[in-house]
Design an enzyme around this catalytic site. Structure first.
Site, PDB file in Angstrom:
ATOM      1  N   LYS A   1      12.895   8.647  16.204  1.00 50.59           N
ATOM      2  CA  LYS A   1      12.286   7.581  16.995  1.00 50.59           C
ATOM      3  C   LYS A   1      10.792   7.572  16.696  1.00 50.59           C
ATOM      4  O   LYS A   1      10.273   8.466  16.031  1.00 50.59           O
ATOM      5  CB  LYS A   1      12.534   7.778  18.491  1.00 50.59           C
ATOM      6  CG  LYS A   1      12.148   9.157  19.014  1.00 50.59           C
ATOM      7  CD  LYS A   1      12.600   9.344  20.463  1.00 50.59           C
ATOM      8  CE  LYS A   1      14.067   9.599  20.575  1.00 50.59           C
ATOM      9  NZ  LYS A   1      14.809   8.544  21.242  1.00 50.59           N
ATOM     10  N   ARG A   2      10.123   6.535  17.195  1.00 47.70           N
ATOM     11  CA  ARG A   2       8.674   6.450  17.028  1.00 47.70           C
ATOM     12  C   ARG A   2       8.008   7.727  17.540  1.00 47.70           C
ATOM     13  O   ARG A   2       8.420   8.288  18.560  1.00 47.70           O
ATOM     14  CB  ARG A   2       8.175   5.228  17.806  1.00 47.70           C
ATOM     15  CG  ARG A   2       6.694   4.957  17.752  1.00 47.70           C
ATOM     16  CD  ARG A   2       6.429   3.549  18.266  1.00 47.70           C
ATOM     17  NE  ARG A   2       7.104   3.275  19.530  1.00 47.70           N
ATOM     18  CZ  ARG A   2       6.521   3.391  20.714  1.00 47.70           C
ATOM     19  NH1 ARG A   2       5.263   3.810  20.812  1.00 47.70           N
ATOM     20  NH2 ARG A   2       7.185   3.095  21.822  1.00 47.70           N
TER      21      ARG A   2
ATOM     22  N   HIS B   1       9.671  -4.214  28.730  1.00 50.48           N
ATOM     23  CA  HIS B   1      10.154  -3.058  27.964  1.00 50.48           C
ATOM     24  C   HIS B   1       9.384  -1.776  28.243  1.00 50.48           C
ATOM     25  O   HIS B   1       9.682  -0.757  27.627  1.00 50.48           O
ATOM     26  CB  HIS B   1      10.075  -3.338  26.461  1.00 50.48           C
ATOM     27  CG  HIS B   1      11.142  -4.264  25.964  1.00 50.48           C
ATOM     28  ND1 HIS B   1      12.428  -3.848  25.686  1.00 50.48           N
ATOM     29  CD2 HIS B   1      11.115  -5.594  25.699  1.00 50.48           C
ATOM     30  CE1 HIS B   1      13.145  -4.886  25.259  1.00 50.48           C
ATOM     31  NE2 HIS B   1      12.374  -5.951  25.264  1.00 50.48           N
TER      32      HIS B   1
ATOM     33  N   LYS C   1       7.583  10.599  24.159  1.00 46.44           N
ATOM     34  CA  LYS C   1       8.924  10.872  23.630  1.00 46.44           C
ATOM     35  C   LYS C   1       9.128  12.364  23.375  1.00 46.44           C
ATOM     36  O   LYS C   1      10.227  12.816  23.123  1.00 46.44           O
ATOM     37  CB  LYS C   1       9.168  10.054  22.365  1.00 46.44           C
ATOM     38  CG  LYS C   1       9.219   8.545  22.642  1.00 46.44           C
ATOM     39  CD  LYS C   1       9.440   7.742  21.388  1.00 46.44           C
ATOM     40  CE  LYS C   1       9.421   6.247  21.663  1.00 46.44           C
ATOM     41  NZ  LYS C   1      10.617   5.756  22.376  1.00 46.44           N
TER      42      LYS C   1
ATOM     43  N   THR D   1      17.737   2.819  22.627  1.00 45.57           N
ATOM     44  CA  THR D   1      18.999   2.366  22.030  1.00 45.57           C
ATOM     45  C   THR D   1      19.497   3.383  21.009  1.00 45.57           C
ATOM     46  O   THR D   1      20.689   3.416  20.706  1.00 45.57           O
ATOM     47  CB  THR D   1      18.863   0.992  21.365  1.00 45.57           C
ATOM     48  OG1 THR D   1      17.769   1.016  20.443  1.00 45.57           O
ATOM     49  CG2 THR D   1      18.630  -0.092  22.407  1.00 45.57           C
TER      50      THR D   1
ATOM     51  N   LYS E   1      23.396   4.592  19.995  1.00 40.54           N
ATOM     52  CA  LYS E   1      23.934   4.649  18.628  1.00 40.54           C
ATOM     53  C   LYS E   1      24.473   6.040  18.319  1.00 40.54           C
ATOM     54  O   LYS E   1      25.549   6.193  17.723  1.00 40.54           O
ATOM     55  CB  LYS E   1      22.834   4.271  17.636  1.00 40.54           C
ATOM     56  CG  LYS E   1      22.353   2.844  17.742  1.00 40.54           C
ATOM     57  CD  LYS E   1      21.018   2.644  17.051  1.00 40.54           C
ATOM     58  CE  LYS E   1      20.412   1.304  17.456  1.00 40.54           C
ATOM     59  NZ  LYS E   1      18.992   1.183  17.064  1.00 40.54           N
TER      60      LYS E   1
END
Length: 827
Positions: free
Chosen positions: A556-557, A367, A562, A664, A668
């Protein structure tokens, strides 16, 4: 089986309104111990869950009988995280009982939404890894694939996040405070888990040298089972979570001596193994606890698999034909050494036979390409905690290196070794997972290619057929049908409801892109969802947001790769532009962020504080007049995501190219009609390919350009900032205290990291991102064109169903076939 004990002769629970109402009231009185006048919402949730569970159990047993009757190969999905979300709404929907239950609770004087919201959201995961595992469980059951999920029954999930003056503060997430009506305790399913001790060598009866692990400390793993309901309710699989139990509750001698703390010390230490998800591993004690957690659930799961297998088989030769163990990341990789230990030490198999069985049984999903996330453990700790496993890992490594020594130079040997000799000697768990698996998969096309080129390049040259791609997917049941009933009803009104289990059917909606009536109804559904999110924000943060503004979402985290910072810098630049041009007609934008930072990740927590401080200033500036707002929602979880995803207009997927394995959330959001603004990273690449380049906003460097820039070592973020007045002004404001007048230097560490390192290339991509964002905002003015692109996004997401992903796994990795309902019914 004796016919007297067949559950179908007991009689299935009826599923009409009267029967369900009777079940509600019976459980309320005889289990909860309340009457209807005094029952709380939580009491009604418990009775509802137990009533629905009654209607699951018979089908659950039928599924199990069918799998045994077929002697079918099973999937065993090992994951440290299962972020399942609330189960009552999910199970009602999958059983087709939502409207029946709505009428039932209406007759009882309740609203179904109030009952559903009383269910705690089990935070048994950190983000995408756990949510992916939950989507996969849903799809395996829906596709009738026989499967078990295995993990840990954490007493406390991922922390509850609150904001104190904008700072993240962590509180225990005691999701089990009022019990869990979905689970079945299995006190009879109990396995010993050993730690520490030492290894003895002895000669067995056949004259062979053997090893045994003795003098160990032992805890027990006890099973708790939760049924996993597939859509249609025909196949019900199992999620089995392990809870740690001490060998004895307390030491009676210490208790009699009055040393009450000492009397329960062993129990407390043992049961800490399943106490908390991801203990802080910034300390040596925390690291050891986390490693023990990984071995704890992996060992229990393997023992359980072998017990089930040996009920019907005399030896282990057929294990790979009956069990497919999937490692969800490196956390359960120690299971490879554990299965070898059991086969060799406890059952007397020779090494080569045991290794062949092990390798053909395991497969591994990678991952991450981040070095810090690709697990490694100190050799010294592993030798102390699992001495026999460390011997086995040494043997695996030695045999492997011997096999490649003649065709590899010394540098390649060092990279291939399972033992990292640079500095503190560490065991490379990714390498162990690779060597011990017959297939290794990435989770997007780009990520899989990068695996071959980077972290597993040397292994890939030796085993060119082992790495394969399995692009992630999401379940359309929860993430469209349940989370977005307005859009779900609209879609079904046009194409029927077959898309719920065959998401590819959404492609037909492309024919309606130019249909003005459909467009208007699509916009109406979106606005309804935006009103729901706006009400949620007002209720929790007391901030009013304009439902007609562009809802710009990044959830998100919190992590530097990110690049929430990139979003915040653009927000400040847009804020300055609005202030500088007070008469210009700006499109209103509402920035919505959510996510948790790891407790020991100081920079991520500082980013959260920055987001809250920027939001406080912008949201209260009268010159802005509501044309820009920034909202940071606390305690992001599955239930909150179900409100946010359907309401989003713009989906922020802006990670540094080459660093996000898949994502993901991007799927969504696009499925719910949001347009993506993002880099060519992870599954964004495939989303672009499916929705079309004209229906996504791509910006920034690609993964190859990022790597080339880093390899050159000549990137100077200060020069980039100096040449960009918008970026320089934003950084000067942040670093100079414009958003932190109480502590002007508070955010200097963020600014300095960008100016003097900028590993994640925020400054390099800023201007392209700013321009791309401006393009998106301008397009939002044209409702017809925006809606057309949103419809195309929804219609193009069929390939990103977790049903497709799971069927690919079943065919290309696991070799598992569906077991159709009724397979075990024959006498």
């Amino acid at each position: 089986m004796d016919a007297r004990y067949r559950s179908r002769e007991i009689g299935r629970k009826a599923e009409d309104v009267d029967a369900l109402k009777r079940s509600f009231l019976e459980w309320l009185v005889y289990s909860v111990g309340k009457d209807a006048k005094t029952a709380t919402r939580r009491d009604w949730f418990t009775t509802g869950a137990l009533s629905v569970r009654d209607r699951v159990v018979d089908r659950w047993m039928d599924t199990t009988r069918g799998v045994y009757a077929a002697d079918a190969k099973r999937i065993y999905y090992f994951s440290m995280e299962f972020l399942v979300g609330r189960l009552l709404s999910n199970n009602l929907d999958n059983l087709g009982l939502t409207e029946v239950c709505r009428e039932t609770v209406d007759r009882l004087g309740l609203r179904l939404e109030e009952v559903l919201e009383a269910e705690p959201d089990p935070a048994l995961g950190n983000g995408g890894l756990g949510r992916l595992a939950a989507c996969f469980l849903d799809s395996m059951a829906t596709q009738h694939l026989p499967a078990f999920g295995y993990g840990i029954r954490y007493e406390y999930g991922l922390f509850e996040q609150r904001f104190d003056q904008g700072w993240q503060v962590e509180f225990p997430d005691n999701w089990l405070r009022f019990g869990n009506p979905w689970e079945f305790a299995r006190p009879e399913v109990l396995y010993p888990i050993h730690f520490h001790g030492h290894v003895e060598t002895y000669i067995d009866g056949a004259g062979m040298e053997r090893r045994r692990w003795v003098g160990t400390e032992t805890v027990h793993a006890m099973a708790f089972d939760t049924p996993v309901v597939g859509y249609g309710g025909e196949t019900i699989n199992t999620l089995r979570l392990w809870s740690a139990r001490a060998l004895s509750d307390f030491d009676f001698t210490h208790f009699n001596d009055g040393d009450y703390l000492k009397a329960v010390e062993s129990k407390v230490l043992s049961e800490n193994l399943s106490r908390v998800l991801y203990p802080n591993d910034a300390t040596e004690v925390g690291r050891e606890l986390r490693f023990k957690q990984e071995y704890f659930f992996t060992s229990a799961s393997i023992q359980d698999i072998l017990r089930r297998y040996m009920q019907h088989h005399k030896d282990f030769d057929a294990l790979p034909e009956k069990a497919a163990i999937q490692l969800n990341d490196t956390h359960p990789a120690i299971g490879i050494a554990e299965l070898m230990r059991i086969l060799i030490d406890l059952h007397g198999l020779d090494w080569d036979r045991a290794w062949d069985i092990t390798r053909r049984t395991f497969s591994y999903t990678n991952h991450t390409l981040l070095p810090e996330a690709l697990e490694s453990w100190p050799v010294g700790m592993m030798e102390r905690v699992l001495p026999r496993h460390m011997q086995i890992i040494y043997d695996i490594n030695a045999r492997f290196l011997d096999s490649v020594w003649a065709r590899s130079d010394i540098d390649t040997i060092r990279r291939l070794s399972l033992i990292d000799e640079n500095g503190e000697r560490r065991v490379r768990m990714g390498g162990l997972a690779f060597l011990g698996s017959h297939k290794v998969n990435g989770v997007s096309a780009l990520h899989t290619d990068l695996m071959k080129q980077t972290v597993f390049a040397d292994y890939h040259r030796l085993f060119p057929d082992r790495i394969t791609n399995m692009t992630n997917g999401i379940t359309p049941r929860r993430w469209l049908h349940q989370a977005n009933p307005a859009l779900s009803r609209l879609i079904s009104s046009r194409i029927g409801d077959g898309w719920i289990t065959d998401l590819g059917r959404l492609a037909v909606l492309k024919e309606r892109v130019g249909d003005e009536v459909f467009q208007e109804e699509f916009r109406r559904a979106k606005r309804q969802n935006k009103k729901r999110l706006a009400a949620y924000i007002a209720r929790h943060l007391r901030i009013d947001v304009d439902v007609d503004s562009l809802f710009d979402v990044q959830v998100k985290r919190i992590h530097e790769y990110k690049r929430q910072l990139l979003n915040l810098l653009q927000t400040v630049a847009l804020y300055n532009e609005i202030r500088d041009n007070p008469t210009r007609d700006f499109v209103p934008v509402t920035k919505i962020l959510a996510g948790k930072a790891a407790p020991a990740y100081h920079q991520a927590k500082l980013i959260i504080k920055l987001a809250n401080d920027i939001g406080r200033v912008i949201n209260n500036d009268p010159l802005v007049r509501g044309r820009l707002k920034l909202v940071m929602l606390p305690n992001y979880n599955v239930s909150q995501a179900e409100i946010i995803m359907p309401a989003a207009d713009l989906s922020e997927q802006i990670s540094t190219a080459g660093m996000e394995a898949s994502g993901t959330g991007n799927m969504k959001l696009a499925l719910n009609g949001a347009l993506t603004i993002g880099t060519l990273d992870g599954a964004n690449v495939e989303i672009r390919d499916h929705v079309g380049a004209d229906n996504i906003f791509i910006f920034g460097m690609n993964a190859q350009e990022v790597q080339e820039l880093r390899d050159q070592g000549a990137f100077d973020p200060r020069a980039v900032v100096g040449a960009n007045p918008h970026l320089k002004r934003a950084l000067d404001m942040i670093g100079g205290g414009a958003f932190s007048p109480d502590d002007p230097g508070r955010f200097r560490p963020i600014v300095d990291a960008l100016l003097y390192n900028d590993h994640f290339l925020v400054t390099a991509d800023f201007e392209d991102y700013r321009n791309s964002h401006a393009t998106a905002v301008t397009l939002y003015r044209n409702k017809t064109e925006w809606t057309a692109k949103a419809i195309i996004n929804t219609a193009s997401m069929g390939w990103f169903s977790s049903d497709r992903t799971i069927l690919d796994y079943a065919k290309h990795i696991w070799g598992v076939a569906p077991v159709l309902p009724g397979a075990g019914e024959a006498d």
